[in-house]
Design a protein around this motif. Structure first.
Motif, PDB file in Angstrom:
ATOM      1  N   ARG B   9       0.837  -1.130   0.014  1.00 17.91           N
ATOM      2  CA  ARG B   9      -0.081   0.040   0.065  1.00 17.91           C
ATOM      3  C   ARG B   9       0.779   1.254  -0.118  1.00 17.91           C
ATOM      4  O   ARG B   9       1.937   1.162   0.676  1.00 17.91           O
ATOM      5  CB  ARG B   9      -0.927   0.138   1.214  1.00 17.91           C
ATOM      6  N   GLU B  11       1.835   4.956   1.215  1.00 23.47           N
ATOM      7  CA  GLU B  11       1.397   5.396   2.644  1.00 23.47           C
ATOM      8  C   GLU B  11       1.543   6.860   2.634  1.00 23.47           C
ATOM      9  O   GLU B  11       2.204   7.275   1.637  1.00 23.47           O
ATOM     10  CB  GLU B  11       2.398   4.677   3.584  1.00 23.47           C
ATOM     11  N   TRP B  12       1.238   7.719   3.165  1.00 21.99           N
ATOM     12  CA  TRP B  12       1.343   9.034   3.590  1.00 21.99           C
ATOM     13  C   TRP B  12       2.540   9.530   3.307  1.00 21.99           C
ATOM     14  O   TRP B  12       2.947  10.610   2.809  1.00 21.99           O
ATOM     15  CB  TRP B  12       0.637   9.298   4.812  1.00 21.99           C
TER      16      TRP B  12
ATOM     17  N   PHE C  27      10.172   5.832  12.835  1.00 24.13           N
ATOM     18  CA  PHE C  27       9.028   6.723  12.870  1.00 24.13           C
ATOM     19  C   PHE C  27       8.067   6.809  11.813  1.00 24.13           C
ATOM     20  O   PHE C  27       6.879   7.154  11.778  1.00 24.13           O
ATOM     21  CB  PHE C  27       9.658   8.153  13.341  1.00 24.13           C
ATOM     22  N   ALA C  28       8.827   6.511  10.651  1.00 29.21           N
ATOM     23  CA  ALA C  28       7.714   6.451   9.568  1.00 29.21           C
ATOM     24  C   ALA C  28       6.890   5.010   9.711  1.00 29.21           C
ATOM     25  O   ALA C  28       5.991   5.049   9.258  1.00 29.21           O
ATOM     26  CB  ALA C  28       8.557   6.109   8.098  1.00 29.21           C
ATOM     27  N   ASP C  31       4.181   6.047  11.885  1.00 33.24           N
ATOM     28  CA  ASP C  31       3.199   6.940  11.390  1.00 33.24           C
ATOM     29  C   ASP C  31       2.211   5.985  10.509  1.00 33.24           C
ATOM     30  O   ASP C  31       1.222   6.399  10.684  1.00 33.24           O
ATOM     31  CB  ASP C  31       3.897   8.007  10.329  1.00 33.24           C
ATOM     32  N   THR C  32       2.845   5.113   9.881  1.00 37.15           N
ATOM     33  CA  THR C  32       1.847   4.270   9.004  1.00 37.15           C
ATOM     34  C   THR C  32       0.997   3.340  10.034  1.00 37.15           C
ATOM     35  O   THR C  32      -0.353   3.125   9.784  1.00 37.15           O
ATOM     36  CB  THR C  32       2.667   3.172   8.226  1.00 37.15           C
ATOM     37  N   THR C  35      -1.733   5.596  11.271  1.00 38.56           N
ATOM     38  CA  THR C  35      -2.692   5.715  10.017  1.00 38.56           C
ATOM     39  C   THR C  35      -3.706   4.490  10.093  1.00 38.56           C
ATOM     40  O   THR C  35      -4.944   4.760   9.886  1.00 38.56           O
ATOM     41  CB  THR C  35      -2.142   5.549   8.512  1.00 38.56           C
ATOM     42  N   TYR C  36      -3.174   3.292  10.195  1.00 38.20           N
ATOM     43  CA  TYR C  36      -4.164   2.069  10.039  1.00 38.20           C
ATOM     44  C   TYR C  36      -5.084   2.061  11.380  1.00 38.20           C
ATOM     45  O   TYR C  36      -6.279   1.801  11.373  1.00 38.20           O
ATOM     46  CB  TYR C  36      -3.219   0.718  10.171  1.00 38.20           C
ATOM     47  N   ILE C  60       2.155  15.237  14.369  1.00 40.64           N
ATOM     48  CA  ILE C  60       2.754  15.160  15.874  1.00 40.64           C
ATOM     49  C   ILE C  60       3.197  16.316  16.403  1.00 40.64           C
ATOM     50  O   ILE C  60       3.757  17.070  15.719  1.00 40.64           O
ATOM     51  CB  ILE C  60       4.058  14.118  15.447  1.00 40.64           C
ATOM     52  N   GLU C 109       3.498   8.905  21.228  1.00 43.53           N
ATOM     53  CA  GLU C 109       3.401  10.251  20.375  1.00 43.53           C
ATOM     54  C   GLU C 109       2.051  11.084  20.645  1.00 43.53           C
ATOM     55  O   GLU C 109       1.111  10.382  21.123  1.00 43.53           O
ATOM     56  CB  GLU C 109       3.302   9.755  18.801  1.00 43.53           C
TER      57      GLU C 109
ATOM     58  N   PHE D  22       7.451  15.721   6.932  1.00 43.71           N
ATOM     59  CA  PHE D  22       7.197  14.502   7.344  1.00 43.71           C
ATOM     60  C   PHE D  22       8.003  14.323   8.457  1.00 43.71           C
ATOM     61  O   PHE D  22       9.166  14.259   8.356  1.00 43.71           O
ATOM     62  CB  PHE D  22       7.282  13.495   6.413  1.00 43.71           C
ATOM     63  N   PHE D  23       7.455  14.058   9.549  1.00 46.69           N
ATOM     64  CA  PHE D  23       8.275  14.357  10.927  1.00 46.69           C
ATOM     65  C   PHE D  23       9.481  13.543  10.953  1.00 46.69           C
ATOM     66  O   PHE D  23      10.520  14.048  11.452  1.00 46.69           O
ATOM     67  CB  PHE D  23       7.445  14.331  11.895  1.00 46.69           C
ATOM     68  N   PRO D  24       9.431  12.122  10.359  1.00 46.69           N
ATOM     69  CA  PRO D  24      10.652  11.415  10.684  1.00 46.69           C
ATOM     70  C   PRO D  24      11.873  12.062  10.110  1.00 46.69           C
ATOM     71  O   PRO D  24      12.941  11.790  10.258  1.00 46.69           O
ATOM     72  CB  PRO D  24      10.396  10.024   9.674  1.00 46.69           C
ATOM     73  N   PHE D  27      14.401  13.937  12.306  1.00 46.56           N
ATOM     74  CA  PHE D  27      15.191  12.993  12.893  1.00 46.56           C
ATOM     75  C   PHE D  27      16.565  12.609  11.742  1.00 46.56           C
ATOM     76  O   PHE D  27      17.623  12.537  12.549  1.00 46.56           O
ATOM     77  CB  PHE D  27      14.645  11.658  13.525  1.00 46.56           C
ATOM     78  N   PHE D  67       7.279  19.141  18.600  1.00 50.15           N
ATOM     79  CA  PHE D  67       7.117  19.906  17.071  1.00 50.15           C
ATOM     80  C   PHE D  67       6.245  21.138  17.473  1.00 50.15           C
ATOM     81  O   PHE D  67       4.928  20.951  17.674  1.00 50.15           O
ATOM     82  CB  PHE D  67       6.713  18.901  16.105  1.00 50.15           C
TER      83      PHE D  67
END
Lengths: 139, 139, 139, 139
Positions: B9, B11-12, C27-28, C31-32, C35-36, C60, C109, D22-24, D27, D67
């Motif tokens: 999928r 993703e954002w 962190f990515a 983030d996903t 979303t889920y 965030i 978070e 995108f916050f990651p 980092f 943030f």
């Protein structure tokens, strides 16, 4: 044709377990170089020129790259970016990434300028490059 | 020739301010698909096959991609990956990313198997693909 | 409180020259997972719920993570994600990433739901979580 | 305590469909800032100091970030990085990312210096910070 050169350093987070650049990162570097070239041509930041011309962006429709010499974290590299050709709504751009003067990566890309399709905001629609922008890109 | 298909999928965090995939992310997706194909051919995880054959990796030396239809966060896509050709130490691989059956992105890549050069650990040296691996890649 | 678990594999491109995950990649992944969780709570894809509720996103505002055990490419991991608390326009979420049942990474978070400020489209404005969404998040 | 400041620009590819970072990616920016700080303390590039001291790296064991103000593509930002504390094999580092002088993101991290465990090369083992490096970090 317009050109632009910038210097950057390959960082730890750009590299993979083999200690060399994870190649998708080169495309992110080239994307930034294209932005710098466009900003120079248009005389505005990307944020401003997208708004000024009502563009959503200039996504890539085709790319080709050759990776000749690996780079690793700490390497100082230069990226030379040049307009190779311009059409009505598309542009061809070339990137040469060098390390200590040696060609390490070549990238070729074709982009098309797009806006949201007013008839269907889910779709993108190609847009002509404004004449004054075109004039500066091929100057 | 060996093939592999996987579903994923978008993703954002794969997408840019235009709301569509930031194209370098496609190359990261293709890189993972190549890993899955190699693991299937070799019958070991990448971590294990790099050690078993003393490879440092199989970096890309050339890639070409065409972006036909944009994808955006939430899109379910499939990536079909196939060996297109195999040489002594190099391999050509093709990827077809489809969305609802429609071809969205095509990727073509040439990789070379490498190890550290024993004479100079800073350098990579191409390595022949082991015969049993080659046999499974072109089966 | 709502929870969600998903399985994924650490890939080559997630890892750095030390052979372990480059930590921003966690962190990515989180983030996903968020979303889920949100999609499960709201019963729509993120693409759809942002539009349905006129949200620009749920960025965030604070995060905290502890990295207990490194992971490397090929590792199969699970991420358990849970709502920890919900306010009027903010939500606290916790992630536990485990490898073979062992806790490897913990993430905490705080997010806030935002829309574009109608008075100034350059600004983000926090938005109340719709009551029916809130009800499902804390169910 | 040692400090370091660097300027950088937020790029298109750092941003998500909401048009903000995108916050990651923050980092990843902080990770590079830490590298610059360490290089300044040690007087060698990271590539060189990892080899000189036989370190595999200095992975993060804990991080915390706030943030406060979003940033978007084209924003010029500064990252000030400072050593906050040093232990025998660990270091605490703080980052302040500002935009036009306004604090946008704060990051706090604890890192530990590691080498491969000679008894088990699959494992990482913490290593004392060499005294001359420690002296410069807390100078």
């Amino acid at each position: 044709m317009l050109t632009n050169t910038r210097n950057l350093r390959i960082e730890w987070g750009d590299c993979d377990p083999a200690g060399i650049v994870f190649f998708p990162r080169y495309f992110a570097m080239f994307d930034t170089s294209t932005t710098y070239l466009m900003e120079r041509a248009i005389g505005m930041s990307k944020f401003d020129y997208l708004k000024a011309y009502n563009f959503l962006g200039h996504p890539i429709v085709e790319t080709h790259a050759r990776f000749r010499v690996p780079t690793r974290f700490g390497d100082e590299v230069a990226i030379e970016t040049a307009v190779a050709a311009c059409g009505r709504s598309s542009i061809k751009i070339e990137h040469r990434l060098t390390k200590a003067g040696v060609l390490a990566v070549e990238g070729f890309e074709t982009r098309v300028f797009v806006a949201r399709d007013p008839a269907d905001p889910e779709r993108l629609k190609s847009q002509p490059i404004p004449p004054e922008v075109l004039a500066r890109l091929v100057a």
